[in-house]
Design a protein around this motif. Structure first.
Motif, PDB file in Angstrom:
ATOM      1  N   ILE A  61       0.278  -1.160  -0.262  1.00 22.47           N
ATOM      2  CA  ILE A  61       0.258   0.081  -0.246  1.00 22.47           C
ATOM      3  C   ILE A  61       0.777   1.220   0.117  1.00 22.47           C
ATOM      4  N   TYR A  62       2.552   0.976  -0.037  1.00 26.41           N
ATOM      5  CA  TYR A  62       2.872   2.397  -0.075  1.00 26.41           C
ATOM      6  C   TYR A  62       2.744   2.498  -1.054  1.00 26.41           C
ATOM      7  N   ARG A  63       2.380   4.129  -1.434  1.00 26.11           N
ATOM      8  CA  ARG A  63       2.335   4.989  -2.416  1.00 26.11           C
ATOM      9  C   ARG A  63       3.163   6.479  -2.299  1.00 26.11           C
ATOM     10  N   LYS A  64       5.037   6.537  -3.307  1.00 28.22           N
ATOM     11  CA  LYS A  64       5.688   7.514  -3.349  1.00 28.22           C
ATOM     12  C   LYS A  64       5.118   8.671  -2.986  1.00 28.22           C
ATOM     13  N   GLY A  65       5.575   9.741  -2.054  1.00 20.96           N
ATOM     14  CA  GLY A  65       4.821  10.811  -2.429  1.00 20.96           C
ATOM     15  C   GLY A  65       3.935  11.004  -1.181  1.00 20.96           C
ATOM     16  N   GLU A  66       3.324  10.259  -0.976  1.00 22.24           N
ATOM     17  CA  GLU A  66       1.939   9.756  -0.537  1.00 22.24           C
ATOM     18  C   GLU A  66       2.378   9.858   1.019  1.00 22.24           C
ATOM     19  N   SER A  67       2.999   8.553   1.370  1.00 24.43           N
ATOM     20  CA  SER A  67       2.931   7.412   1.894  1.00 24.43           C
ATOM     21  C   SER A  67       4.250   8.241   2.911  1.00 24.43           C
ATOM     22  N   VAL A 126       7.516   0.345   5.083  1.00 27.33           N
ATOM     23  CA  VAL A 126       7.750  -1.014   6.022  1.00 27.33           C
ATOM     24  C   VAL A 126       7.596  -2.593   5.505  1.00 27.33           C
ATOM     25  N   SER A 127       7.929  -3.236   6.266  1.00 27.01           N
ATOM     26  CA  SER A 127       7.038  -4.746   5.388  1.00 27.01           C
ATOM     27  C   SER A 127       6.017  -5.270   6.035  1.00 27.01           C
ATOM     28  N   THR A 128       5.258  -6.358   5.533  1.00 26.45           N
ATOM     29  CA  THR A 128       3.679  -6.754   6.285  1.00 26.45           C
ATOM     30  C   THR A 128       4.156  -6.843   8.017  1.00 26.45           C
ATOM     31  N   GLN A 129       5.052  -7.223   8.232  1.00 33.39           N
ATOM     32  CA  GLN A 129       5.099  -7.785   9.397  1.00 33.39           C
ATOM     33  C   GLN A 129       5.682  -6.091   9.906  1.00 33.39           C
TER      34      GLN A 129
END
Length: 173
Positions: free
Chosen positions: A1-7, A11-14
């Protein structure tokens, strides 16, 4: 769900799960807090209503286990079945069109996809023009193939939905 410029952080799922667990019971800092736990809200999931469509059978792909290696042989055998209401349009092997007008050097396995369509279909038209097929014609085709010794391993009916093709075209189709 990481989005460059927004997040803010990748991170990893864990690691993501650990962050969620660490914040359980906390008040949100960025988004507004929900009111469901206080009895002040409700989750409403809209009902999905499938739109009505006209579904029309226009052919069938018949997959044969045939031990020969010459598409011309099986192609002419299938052309000469004496079908009523349907005709062979093409044969593919490993996704490559091998009949009619296939390349002689194409390596073929024993798994042949044979596309049959309504006999009134305009095969030369671009895009192809299909006509409705009676399901009894499909059953008659399968019966004829069985009686003639062909090993049918699978079938896939070909449908149009609201006059739009609901199946993929074969190579060169």
């Amino acid at each position: 769900i990481y989005r460059k410029g927004e997040s803010t952080k990748l991170v990893s799922t864990q690691q993501f799960a650990d962050e969620v667990i660490a914040r359980l019971g906390s008040t949100p800092q960025v988004l507004s807090a929900g009111q469901i736990s206080a009895g002040g809200g409700a989750i409403k999931i809209g009902e999905y209503i499938r739109p009505k469509t006209e579904k029309v059978l226009v052919g069938v792909d018949v997959f044969l286990d045939w031990q020969g290696d010459d598409p011309e042989v099986i192609g002419h055998q299938l052309l000469n079945l004496g079908l009523v209401g349907m005709k062979l349009k093409m044969i593919t092997n490993r996704g490559v069109k091998v009949f009619p007008e296939g390349l002689e050097q194409t390596y073929c396995t024993d798994h042949w996809r044979c596309r049959f369509v309504g006999s009134a279909a305009d095969i030369g038209a671009k895009p192809p023009s299909y006509v409705p097929v009676n399901y009894h014609s499909v059953l008659a085709l399968l019966t004829k193939l069985d009686m003639d010794g062909f090993d049918v391993v699978k079938t896939e009916n070909l449908y149009e939905f609201d006059n739009r093709r609901g199946f993929s075209l074969g190579q060169g189709e």
